[in-house]
Write an enzyme that holds these catalytic residues in place. Structure first.
Site, PDB file in Angstrom:
ATOM      1  CE  LYS A 167      -2.161   7.367   7.046  1.00 18.49           C
ATOM      2  NZ  LYS A 167      -3.340   6.526   6.980  1.00 18.49           N
ATOM      3  CE  LYS A 226      -3.358   2.924   1.003  1.00 15.61           C
ATOM      4  NZ  LYS A 226      -4.047   3.642   0.011  1.00 15.61           N
TER       5      LYS A 226
HETATM    6  P1  NAD Z   1     -11.828   9.643   7.995  1.00 14.40           P
HETATM    7  O1  NAD Z   1     -11.025  10.728   8.869  1.00 14.40           O
HETATM    8  O2  NAD Z   1     -12.607  10.242   7.303  1.00 14.40           O
HETATM    9  O3  NAD Z   1     -12.471   8.345   8.785  1.00 14.40           O
HETATM   10  C1  NAD Z   1     -11.803   7.963  10.238  1.00 14.40           C
HETATM   11  C2  NAD Z   1     -13.159   7.693  10.838  1.00 14.40           C
HETATM   12  O4  NAD Z   1     -12.584   6.848  12.048  1.00 14.40           O
HETATM   13  C3  NAD Z   1     -13.959   8.779  11.316  1.00 14.40           C
HETATM   14  O5  NAD Z   1     -15.331   8.595  11.219  1.00 14.40           O
HETATM   15  C4  NAD Z   1     -13.495   9.034  12.899  1.00 14.40           C
HETATM   16  O6  NAD Z   1     -14.532   9.560  13.694  1.00 14.40           O
HETATM   17  C5  NAD Z   1     -13.258   7.588  13.248  1.00 14.40           C
HETATM   18  N1  NAD Z   1     -12.402   7.391  14.446  1.00 14.40           N
HETATM   19  C6  NAD Z   1     -11.158   8.211  14.801  1.00 14.40           C
HETATM   20  N2  NAD Z   1     -10.801   7.880  16.013  1.00 14.40           N
HETATM   21  C7  NAD Z   1     -11.516   6.624  16.426  1.00 14.40           C
HETATM   22  C8  NAD Z   1     -11.703   5.720  17.507  1.00 14.40           C
HETATM   23  N3  NAD Z   1     -10.822   5.809  18.483  1.00 14.40           N
HETATM   24  N4  NAD Z   1     -12.512   4.861  17.616  1.00 14.40           N
HETATM   25  C9  NAD Z   1     -13.480   4.662  16.636  1.00 14.40           C
HETATM   26  N5  NAD Z   1     -13.520   5.402  15.571  1.00 14.40           N
HETATM   27  C10 NAD Z   1     -12.725   6.391  15.413  1.00 14.40           C
HETATM   28  O7  NAD Z   1     -10.502   8.728   7.314  1.00 14.40           O
HETATM   29  P2  NAD Z   1     -10.729   8.153   5.957  1.00 14.40           P
HETATM   30  O8  NAD Z   1     -10.313   9.101   4.799  1.00 14.40           O
HETATM   31  O9  NAD Z   1     -11.895   7.242   5.877  1.00 14.40           O
HETATM   32  O10 NAD Z   1      -9.479   7.038   5.879  1.00 14.40           O
HETATM   33  C11 NAD Z   1      -9.448   6.027   6.759  1.00 14.40           C
HETATM   34  C12 NAD Z   1      -8.458   5.076   6.376  1.00 14.40           C
HETATM   35  O11 NAD Z   1      -8.243   4.796   5.172  1.00 14.40           O
HETATM   36  C13 NAD Z   1      -6.946   6.006   6.765  1.00 14.40           C
HETATM   37  O12 NAD Z   1      -6.093   5.134   7.158  1.00 14.40           O
HETATM   38  C14 NAD Z   1      -6.534   6.218   5.218  1.00 14.40           C
HETATM   39  O13 NAD Z   1      -5.249   6.402   5.096  1.00 14.40           O
HETATM   40  C15 NAD Z   1      -7.196   5.131   4.412  1.00 14.40           C
HETATM   41  N6  NAD Z   1      -7.371   5.396   3.013  1.00 14.40           N
HETATM   42  C16 NAD Z   1      -8.066   6.547   2.899  1.00 14.40           C
HETATM   43  C17 NAD Z   1      -8.541   6.721   1.522  1.00 14.40           C
HETATM   44  C18 NAD Z   1      -9.186   8.037   1.031  1.00 14.40           C
HETATM   45  O14 NAD Z   1      -9.423   8.447  -0.150  1.00 14.40           O
HETATM   46  N7  NAD Z   1     -10.096   8.736   1.718  1.00 14.40           N
HETATM   47  C19 NAD Z   1      -8.122   6.013   0.348  1.00 14.40           C
HETATM   48  C20 NAD Z   1      -7.350   4.651   0.769  1.00 14.40           C
HETATM   49  C21 NAD Z   1      -7.162   4.550   2.025  1.00 14.40           C
END
Ligand code: NAD
Length: 295
Positions: free
Chosen positions: A238, A169
């Site tokens: 990150k 990744k």
């Molecule tokens: P985001 O910030 O939109 O979602 C994260 C969620 O986790 C939020 O709803 C938040 O409230 C929740 N959260 C935070 N701390 C928490 C806790 N202690 N317990 C329970 N819930 C908690 O992030 P995202 O964009 O959805 O990304 C999530 C992961 O996927 C990341 O690691 C990111 O790098 C990866 N990712 C994101 C994308 C993208 O396009 N957004 C694409 C591929 C991978």
């Protein structure tokens, strides 16, 4: 199957919804009530903590922003590690291979398997079910969750050691981050010389410069200046930092990674880590004294 889902943000929400639509039964938790409510409306059960999720189901998935949050959700006091029913923890977040291996080792002490399953393809891919789903972990547990993960997109089994899918990744996201950085500089150069950025993108996409920034982010979010691809600069930064650290630890060349990382550091400090990652063009525009796309 019964699945726990923790972290219902930009990626977690559409993935959890696809699981429900495919007939799976979900138990959900997020620290934000507004994140769980739409899933509960679709029939998911609400849990009060990661541990509560892990008390109720054998398979727990998580899509969380930062490695330290994944660590606390997995192995903290109210983490899944102390759940009564959990057998496997499927981490859909991007955390890097070292964090994944650390969590896997701690969970193994409680006979809980860790499956790293980072995804690529953005929010649009999560909504459509067209993500690349990278998987590593014990084969028997991968076999249990493979069909459920298939709801998200195409599943690629990278290996059976913890962290292998995370390395995959990071390599992928380094290339995505590089495409964004390089395409921004190329298009800003053209605009400063008087070229039309929309024509530039059409030419690049018909030619050998074509990449994920030129085919997706530029036409959809940068040229229209909506800056709404759905991925925060903080998360891309990150990923690039994790990749650089992993490459340095492996003793491999990092010339490109170092340059790309420094541009993402600048985007975070000048434009804001909370902004969408398509704002990468803005510090380049500022220095050049031009604006790309509609104003
Ligand atoms: P985001 O910030 O939109 O979602 C994260 C969620 O986790 C939020 O709803 C938040 O409230 C929740 N959260 C935070 N701390 C928490 C806790 N202690 N317990 C329970 N819930 C908690 O992030 P995202 O964009 O959805 O990304 C999530 C992961 O996927 C990341 O690691 C990111 O790098 C990866 N990712 C994101 C994308 C993208 O396009 N957004 C694409 C591929 C991978």
């Amino acid at each position: 199957m019964q699945i726990g889902f923790i972290g219902l943000g930009k990626m977690g929400h559409p993935m959890a919804r696809r699981l429900i639509e495919a007939g799976h039964t979900l138990v959900v938790f997020d620290t934000r009530g507004d994140a769980t409510a739409p899933l509960v409306a679709l029939g998911a059960q609400l849990a009060s903590s990661p541990r509560d999720v892990a008390d109720r189901v054998e398979t727990v998935m998580a899509s969380l922003p930062e490695p330290h949050i994944v660590a606390s959700v997995a192995t903290g006091d109210s983490g899944v590690i102390n759940g009564k029913r959990i057998k496997r923890f499927v981490d859909l977040s991007t955390t890097g291979s070292r964090a994944a291996a650390d969590i896997a080792a701690q969970l193994a002490k409680k006979d809980i398997a860790q499956i790293d399953s980072p995804v690529s393809g953005g929010v649009a891919g999560a909504v459509k079910g067209t993500l690349a789903v990278m998987v590593s972990g014990p084969q028997a547990d991968i076999d249990v969750v493979k069909d459920a993960l298939g709801v998200f997109g195409t599943v690629f089994v990278i290996g059976n050691q913890p962290g292998m899918a995370q390395t995959m990744k990071l390599a992928n996201n380094f290339l995505s981050a590089t495409a964004m950085a390089a395409t921004s500089e190329a298009v800003v150069m053209g605009v400063k010389a008087g070229l039309d950025p929309a024509i530039m993108i059409d030419v690049i996409n018909a030619g050998s410069g074509r990449n994920t920034a030129s085919t997706g982010k530029f036409p959809n979010a940068i040229l229209p200046r909506t800056f709404d691809a759905g991925f925060a600069t903080a998360l891309m930064l990150k990923d690039v930092r994790l990749c650089l650290a992993e490459a340095k630890a492996a003793g491999v060349p990092t010339d490109m990674m170092g340059m790309v990382a420094s541009l993402w550091e600048r985007v975070a400090s000048e434009i804001g880590a909370d902004k969408d990652f398509t704002t990468i063009i803005q510090p380049v525009e500022r220095r050049a004294g031009v604006i790309v796309g509609k104003v």
